[in-house]
Design a protein around this motif. Sequence first.
Motif, PDB file in Angstrom:
ATOM      1  N   ARG A 142       0.882  -1.171   0.000  1.00  0.00           N
ATOM      2  CA  ARG A 142       0.000   0.000   0.000  1.00  0.00           C
ATOM      3  C   ARG A 142       0.911   1.209   0.000  1.00  0.00           C
ATOM      4  NH1 ARG A 142      -4.648  -0.241   4.454  1.00  0.00           N
ATOM      5  NH2 ARG A 142      -4.329   2.009   4.417  1.00  0.00           N
ATOM      6  N   ARG A 146     -12.500  -7.525   3.953  1.00  0.00           N
ATOM      7  CA  ARG A 146     -11.772  -6.617   3.054  1.00  0.00           C
ATOM      8  C   ARG A 146     -10.658  -7.383   2.361  1.00  0.00           C
ATOM      9  NH1 ARG A 146     -11.190  -1.117   6.819  1.00  0.00           N
ATOM     10  NH2 ARG A 146     -13.399  -1.034   7.318  1.00  0.00           N
ATOM     11  N   GLU A 203      -7.681  -7.053   1.594  1.00  0.00           N
ATOM     12  CA  GLU A 203      -6.524  -6.208   1.889  1.00  0.00           C
ATOM     13  C   GLU A 203      -5.369  -6.532   0.946  1.00  0.00           C
ATOM     14  OE1 GLU A 203      -6.408  -3.802   3.971  1.00  0.00           O
ATOM     15  OE2 GLU A 203      -7.949  -4.138   5.503  1.00  0.00           O
ATOM     16  N   PHE A 219      -3.364  -8.361  12.878  1.00  0.00           N
ATOM     17  CA  PHE A 219      -3.528  -6.901  12.800  1.00  0.00           C
ATOM     18  C   PHE A 219      -4.343  -6.520  11.571  1.00  0.00           C
ATOM     19  CE2 PHE A 219      -2.277  -2.693  11.328  1.00  0.00           C
ATOM     20  CZ  PHE A 219      -2.537  -1.949  12.472  1.00  0.00           C
ATOM     21  N   ARG A 220      -4.026  -7.123  10.451  1.00  0.00           N
ATOM     22  CA  ARG A 220      -4.742  -6.814   9.208  1.00  0.00           C
ATOM     23  C   ARG A 220      -5.186  -8.126   8.583  1.00  0.00           C
ATOM     24  NH1 ARG A 220      -5.048  -2.286   6.990  1.00  0.00           N
ATOM     25  NH2 ARG A 220      -3.161  -1.410   7.897  1.00  0.00           N
ATOM     26  N   MET A 221      -6.479  -8.401   8.718  1.00  0.00           N
ATOM     27  CA  MET A 221      -7.019  -9.665   8.218  1.00  0.00           C
ATOM     28  C   MET A 221      -7.974  -9.406   7.058  1.00  0.00           C
ATOM     29  SD  MET A 221      -7.988 -10.799  12.003  1.00  0.00           S
ATOM     30  CE  MET A 221      -8.329 -12.544  11.991  1.00  0.00           C
ATOM     31  N   PHE A 258     -12.551 -10.124   9.433  1.00  0.00           N
ATOM     32  CA  PHE A 258     -12.299  -9.674  10.803  1.00  0.00           C
ATOM     33  C   PHE A 258     -13.604  -9.200  11.434  1.00  0.00           C
ATOM     34  CE2 PHE A 258     -12.405  -5.079   9.880  1.00  0.00           C
ATOM     35  CZ  PHE A 258     -12.253  -5.091   8.502  1.00  0.00           C
ATOM     36  N   GLU A 275      -2.979   2.098  14.230  1.00  0.00           N
ATOM     37  CA  GLU A 275      -4.403   2.330  14.524  1.00  0.00           C
ATOM     38  C   GLU A 275      -5.053   1.138  15.221  1.00  0.00           C
ATOM     39  OE1 GLU A 275      -6.818   3.463  11.170  1.00  0.00           O
ATOM     40  OE2 GLU A 275      -8.661   2.826  12.165  1.00  0.00           O
ATOM     41  N   LEU A 276      -5.763   1.463  16.298  1.00  0.00           N
ATOM     42  CA  LEU A 276      -6.549   0.457  17.009  1.00  0.00           C
ATOM     43  C   LEU A 276      -8.030   0.749  16.819  1.00  0.00           C
ATOM     44  CD1 LEU A 276      -6.850  -1.826  19.112  1.00  0.00           C
ATOM     45  CD2 LEU A 276      -6.391  -0.153  20.893  1.00  0.00           C
ATOM     46  N   GLU A 277      -8.372   2.020  16.894  1.00  0.00           N
ATOM     47  CA  GLU A 277      -9.778   2.422  16.805  1.00  0.00           C
ATOM     48  C   GLU A 277      -9.876   3.723  16.026  1.00  0.00           C
ATOM     49  OE1 GLU A 277     -11.948   2.291  20.443  1.00  0.00           O
ATOM     50  OE2 GLU A 277     -13.662   3.348  19.586  1.00  0.00           O
ATOM     51  N   HIS A 279     -14.826   8.895  14.007  1.00  0.00           N
ATOM     52  CA  HIS A 279     -15.087   9.644  12.786  1.00  0.00           C
ATOM     53  C   HIS A 279     -16.344  10.489  12.921  1.00  0.00           C
ATOM     54  CE1 HIS A 279     -13.252   5.698  11.233  1.00  0.00           C
ATOM     55  NE2 HIS A 279     -12.300   6.594  11.277  1.00  0.00           N
ATOM     56  N   VAL A 338     -13.913   0.075  16.442  1.00  0.00           N
ATOM     57  CA  VAL A 338     -12.693  -0.601  16.878  1.00  0.00           C
ATOM     58  C   VAL A 338     -12.699  -2.032  16.364  1.00  0.00           C
ATOM     59  CG1 VAL A 338     -13.757  -1.046  19.138  1.00  0.00           C
ATOM     60  CG2 VAL A 338     -11.311  -1.269  18.919  1.00  0.00           C
TER      61      VAL A 338
HETATM   62  P1  ATP Z   1      -6.321   0.765   8.288  1.00  0.00           P
HETATM   63  O1  ATP Z   1      -5.925   2.197   8.005  1.00  0.00           O
HETATM   64  O2  ATP Z   1      -5.451   0.069   9.285  1.00  0.00           O
HETATM   65  O3  ATP Z   1      -6.555  -0.040   7.039  1.00  0.00           O
HETATM   66  P2  ATP Z   1      -8.988   1.680   8.404  1.00  0.00           P
HETATM   67  O4  ATP Z   1      -8.761   3.126   8.710  1.00  0.00           O
HETATM   68  O5  ATP Z   1      -9.323   1.272   7.033  1.00  0.00           O
HETATM   69  O6  ATP Z   1      -7.750   0.822   8.961  1.00  0.00           O
HETATM   70  P3  ATP Z   1     -11.564   1.609   9.558  1.00  0.00           P
HETATM   71  O7  ATP Z   1     -12.251   1.494   8.276  1.00  0.00           O
HETATM   72  O8  ATP Z   1     -11.600   2.925  10.278  1.00  0.00           O
HETATM   73  O9  ATP Z   1     -10.059   1.122   9.404  1.00  0.00           O
HETATM   74  O10 ATP Z   1     -12.065   0.434  10.506  1.00  0.00           O
HETATM   75  C1  ATP Z   1     -12.240   0.583  11.895  1.00  0.00           C
HETATM   76  C2  ATP Z   1     -11.411  -0.409  12.672  1.00  0.00           C
HETATM   77  O11 ATP Z   1     -11.561  -1.724  12.159  1.00  0.00           O
HETATM   78  C3  ATP Z   1      -9.915  -0.142  12.617  1.00  0.00           C
HETATM   79  O12 ATP Z   1      -9.541   0.813  13.578  1.00  0.00           O
HETATM   80  C4  ATP Z   1      -9.334  -1.496  12.924  1.00  0.00           C
HETATM   81  O13 ATP Z   1      -9.270  -1.706  14.326  1.00  0.00           O
HETATM   82  C5  ATP Z   1     -10.350  -2.450  12.336  1.00  0.00           C
HETATM   83  N1  ATP Z   1      -9.878  -2.967  11.041  1.00  0.00           N
HETATM   84  C6  ATP Z   1      -9.953  -2.370   9.841  1.00  0.00           C
HETATM   85  N2  ATP Z   1      -9.439  -3.151   8.878  1.00  0.00           N
HETATM   86  C7  ATP Z   1      -9.023  -4.285   9.499  1.00  0.00           C
HETATM   87  C8  ATP Z   1      -8.410  -5.489   9.046  1.00  0.00           C
HETATM   88  N3  ATP Z   1      -8.142  -5.690   7.769  1.00  0.00           N
HETATM   89  N4  ATP Z   1      -8.129  -6.455   9.958  1.00  0.00           N
HETATM   90  C9  ATP Z   1      -8.406  -6.270  11.273  1.00  0.00           C
HETATM   91  N5  ATP Z   1      -8.988  -5.161  11.742  1.00  0.00           N
HETATM   92  C10 ATP Z   1      -9.298  -4.174  10.883  1.00  0.00           C
END
Ligand code: ATP
Length: 512
Positions: A100, A249, A251, A259-261, A264, A331-333, A336, A374
Motif C-alpha cells: 500500500r 476486506r 486487503e 492486525f490486518r485480516m 475480521f 491504529e486500534l480504533e 469519525h 474498533v
Molecule cells: P487501516 O488504516 O489500518 O486499514 P482503516 O482506517 O481502514 O484501517 P476503519 O475502516 O476505520 O479502518 O475500521 C475501523 C477499525 O476496524 C480499525 O480501527 C481497525 O481496528 C479495524 N480494522 C480495519 N481493517 C481491518 C483489518 N483488515 N483487519 C483487522 N482489523 C481491521
Amino acid sequence: MAAEDQFKKVISHAKEYGYVFPSSEIYDGLSAVYDYGQNGVALKNNIRAYWWKAMVQMHENIVGIDAAIFMHPTTWKASGHVDAFNDPLIDNKDSKKRYRADVLIEDYVGKLDTKIEKEVVKAAKRFGDQFDKEQFLATNPRVVKYKERGSEILARMGKSLENEDLADVKALIEELEIACPLSGSRNWTEVKQFNLMFGTKLGASAESATDLFLRPETAQGIFVNFSNVQKTGRMKIPFGIAQTGKAFRNEIVARQFIFRMREFEQMEMQFFIQPGTQKKWYDHWKETRLNWHLSLGMGTDNYRFHDHDKLAHYADAACDIEFRFPFGFKELEGIHSRTDFDLSSHEKFSSKKLQYFDHERNESYVPYVLETSVGLDRMFLAVFSNAFQEETLEDGSKRTVLKLPAVLAPTKVAVFPLVKKDGLPEIARSIVNDLKWDIETAYDEKDAVGRRYRRQDALGTPFCITVDHQTVEDQTVTLRHRDTMKQQRVAISELSDILKKEVSMRTWLERI
Ligand code: ATP
C-alpha cells in the motif's frame, strides 16, 4: 530486530496455548485468515462483552442491533464503497511484492517518530529529574525538524490522495528514497487504485444471480436500520446504535498476524446527533473511548491520538486511537465525524425518508453521525501482545506469563489439589463446582504444583487456588496471584466474593 523477535514469540505463544491458529492449517493456511482456538474464543468473547457492557448496557441512549452480513447491493453504491473504497497499491518490480503506497509513506514517517522517541530517551537520561518532556518536544531543534518533516510528508500525501494525484504519491515515494523492505530496490511500478470489497453471488442460476458484496464494515447495517430502531425504540436524539460483527476486506497487504485480516470483526457505534453539535460529540467520544481503553490498565504511554490528514469522503473530522503494538504505534480504533453523508445518501438512493422529527425544535432533519469503530481482532492483538512477558525471577529461573487484564482472561481461576489423594481432589472439585456458576474456572491435578502454576501463568489465568492438607483442618486455601506470585491464605467461604470483585466488569469499568 528485538521487537520483531518479540512479535514472533507472541505469534507462536498464541498458537501453542490455543489462542490463534492459521485458518485451514492442514492445507497450509489461507493468507491473512485466522481461527481462534479454545482460549482465543474466550478472550475474544470477553473483549466483546466488555465493549458491549460499556457502550450499550451503561448508556441509556445506546441500543444494539445485529444486521446481516449480506446487504442489498445498492447499499454499497450509496455508501460510496463501490466508487471509493480503494487503497493505492504499488508493486516492487524486483521482489514482485505488492504494497500500500500510503502505508510505505506512513512507515517512513513512523521511523521519524522512532527517532524522536530515541532523542527523548537520551535526553531523559541526560537531564534526570529535571527533564521536562513537553518542553523538550516543543523546543529541541532536531525533534522539531523531524516533526515538521513528518507533518509535511503526511500533508502532501493526504492532499495527493484526496486529489487522486497518484503520480505525486509515486513521486513522493521516490523523493523519500523508500526501498522495498524485501529486495531493497527502488524499482517501483505506478500507483494504482484497488477496490477492497469481496464480491459474491446470490441466486441459483448464473443468469438470474445478483451480485452482492460481503460487507466491508458493519456501519451500513446500522444506517439502513436508523428509522426502524428510532421509531420502534422511540429513541430521542442524541442516541446511538451499536453493533459487533464480521467485516471483509480484500486487503492488499495482509501481514502482521491478526492486525490486518481479510475477514475480521468490528465493534462499531453510530451516534446520531443534531447537525452543528458534531465538534462537541467528537471530543466527547474521543475522551470516552480512550478512557475505555485506559480502564484495562495496559499503560497510558501505549496510546496516542493520530488526526487524519486525509479525510474519507464522508468525514469532516477523524482521528485514530493508536496503540503501541510490537511493531510500533498503529491504529486500534477510529473516531469519525461522518456528518449526514450516509443517511442523506441512503435517502437519495432508496427514496425513503431517513429523518428525525425534533419535537423541541419542531422540525425534521437528517441527523449527523459520530462513529466509534474498533477492530475486535486488533483489540485482541493489543491485549495479547501487551500481556506477553518473559521474566527472569529472583532465583534466576525464567517464566513466561500472559499478564492479561483479569477481567478479560479466558480462565479467571484454576483450582489444584496439592496431591491426588487424602480427599483433596474432592474439596478442589467442590470449589470448582461452586465458583464456575459465576467465574470461568478450571481444575488441574496433573504434575507438581509449581508446574501447574507455570502452565496457568502462560495461559494468562490471574488466580490459582491450591487445596492442601491444612484445608481439611481449617477450610482455608492458598490464593496465588499471577502477576506478583504472592500467595495468601483465604477461607473457602470468602473465595467467591474476593474473586468476583477482582474480575467483575464493574470493578474495571468503574475506573473510567
Ligand atoms: P487501516 O488504516 O489500518 O486499514 P482503516 O482506517 O481502514 O484501517 P476503519 O475502516 O476505520 O479502518 O475500521 C475501523 C477499525 O476496524 C480499525 O480501527 C481497525 O481496528 C479495524 N480494522 C480495519 N481493517 C481491518 C483489518 N483488515 N483487519 C483487522 N482489523 C481491521
